[in-house]
Design an enzyme around this catalytic site. Sequence first.
Site, short mmCIF file in Angstrom:
data_model
loop_
_atom_site.label_atom_id
_atom_site.label_comp_id
_atom_site.label_asym_id
_atom_site.label_seq_id
_atom_site.Cartn_x
_atom_site.Cartn_y
_atom_site.Cartn_z
N ASP A 87 22.70 21.28 13.27
CA ASP A 87 21.56 20.70 12.55
C ASP A 87 20.81 21.75 11.71
OD1 ASP A 87 21.77 18.01 13.20
OD2 ASP A 87 20.57 18.19 15.02
N LYS A 132 21.14 14.46 22.92
CA LYS A 132 21.53 15.82 22.51
C LYS A 132 21.42 16.82 23.67
CE LYS A 132 20.74 15.30 17.58
NZ LYS A 132 20.16 15.83 16.35
P1 NAP Z 1 12.51 12.97 17.89
O1 NAP Z 1 13.05 14.08 18.72
O2 NAP Z 1 12.35 11.62 18.48
O3 NAP Z 1 11.06 13.45 17.32
C1 NAP Z 1 10.23 12.55 16.62
C2 NAP Z 1 9.09 13.31 15.95
O4 NAP Z 1 8.36 12.40 15.14
C3 NAP Z 1 8.10 13.92 16.94
O5 NAP Z 1 7.61 15.12 16.41
C4 NAP Z 1 7.00 12.85 16.97
O6 NAP Z 1 5.72 13.33 17.34
C5 NAP Z 1 6.98 12.44 15.53
N1 NAP Z 1 6.37 11.11 15.34
C6 NAP Z 1 6.88 9.91 15.70
N2 NAP Z 1 6.01 8.91 15.36
C7 NAP Z 1 4.94 9.52 14.79
C8 NAP Z 1 3.71 9.03 14.25
N3 NAP Z 1 3.41 7.72 14.22
N4 NAP Z 1 2.83 9.94 13.75
C9 NAP Z 1 3.11 11.26 13.77
N5 NAP Z 1 4.25 11.78 14.28
C10 NAP Z 1 5.16 10.91 14.78
O7 NAP Z 1 13.40 12.76 16.58
P2 NAP Z 1 14.34 13.83 15.82
O8 NAP Z 1 15.72 13.75 16.36
O9 NAP Z 1 13.67 15.15 15.79
O10 NAP Z 1 14.41 13.17 14.35
C11 NAP Z 1 13.27 13.10 13.54
C12 NAP Z 1 13.65 12.42 12.22
O11 NAP Z 1 14.62 13.20 11.53
C13 NAP Z 1 14.29 11.04 12.39
O12 NAP Z 1 13.80 10.21 11.37
C14 NAP Z 1 15.77 11.29 12.20
O13 NAP Z 1 16.46 10.18 11.70
C15 NAP Z 1 15.75 12.42 11.19
N6 NAP Z 1 16.93 13.29 11.27
C16 NAP Z 1 17.63 13.49 10.13
C17 NAP Z 1 18.73 14.32 10.17
C18 NAP Z 1 19.53 14.53 8.92
O14 NAP Z 1 20.67 14.97 9.03
N7 NAP Z 1 18.97 14.30 7.75
C19 NAP Z 1 19.11 14.96 11.36
C20 NAP Z 1 18.35 14.74 12.50
C21 NAP Z 1 17.24 13.89 12.44
P3 NAP Z 1 5.24 13.34 18.89
O15 NAP Z 1 5.82 14.58 19.49
O16 NAP Z 1 3.78 13.36 18.80
O17 NAP Z 1 5.79 12.08 19.52
#
Ligand code: NAP
Length: 274
Positions: free
Chosen positions: A103, A71
Amino acid sequence: MRITGATKVFAVIGDPVGHSLSPLMHNGWIEDHGLDAVYVALPLRSADPVAAIRAMGQFGMKGANVTVPHKEAAAKAAGWAEGEAANVLRWEADGSLSAFNTDGAGFLDALDEAAPGWGRSVKTALVLGAGGAARAIGQALSPRVDAVCVANRTQGRAENVAAALGNGRAARWQELDREFGEADLIVQATTLGMQGQANHDWPMSRCKGGALVADIVYRPLETEFLRAAHARGLVAVDGLGMLIHQGARAFELWFGIAPDTAKARARLLAALGA
Ligand code: NAP
């Protein structure tokens, strides 16, 4: 759908993209409107994603969605970008590239749809996570509520997200019990609870009786977080709404048509076996 030499190509780019629901959603809308276009999933593995994204325009691409981890590269690749991270790209008639982020607005659309009037009761929002999605949601929520609290496993990232909001505050991950009890809206925006990822024992019993909760994870559709919220009798919003509404906004940016989001939900629910 009949693909010819004139068919316009759209795509979701990221890594991985093999399980993306976006092709099903966008091709459904393309067929609904009889457009000569096709939408595919393109995995992008490159040491230089900015150059790779720019080169896509040379193949006549018209638009793309962008997902993890590209992104920020998408925003950098564009001549004009709405912010520092983009989930929508559009190649313009003059060959230039524009980048948008739908988003945050897509999340608000989903909230408006699932819990109309939520703004009247929500003063304090708690956002769990500090990744790309949490940042976009925090920015979208900020002008709509009095205060946004951000809690993340890695504290420094929560502080960065909160600092970018006029009314943001970072909370400690170890103090979620207390934070759950103070929020009117709780948004789960980490990868926790996603298929194949770890789960978490959320302190749902600490929530206010009238709290509204939303999970943006949609595989599975009913995450542990939502199951706990349902068991507590709370209004709970699933992640499919955000997926559909951010996609609908992208579709409108490319084709100038607001697509049927209810039809998309029915198709995606069928695909998810729900
Ligand atoms: P990202 O940038 O990779 O961020 C991941 C987040 O999850 C970070 O805050 C990370 O914390 C946290 N995390 C990962 N493993 C963890 C654990 N074991 N314990 C606690 N926290 C943990 O991902 P993103 O793009 O923001 O997406 C996040 C989620 O939203 C994904 O599941 C994605 O599929 C979903 N999503 C859905 C939509 C939709 O349209 N519904 C859109 C976008 C994303 P740290 O900073 O500590 O690593």
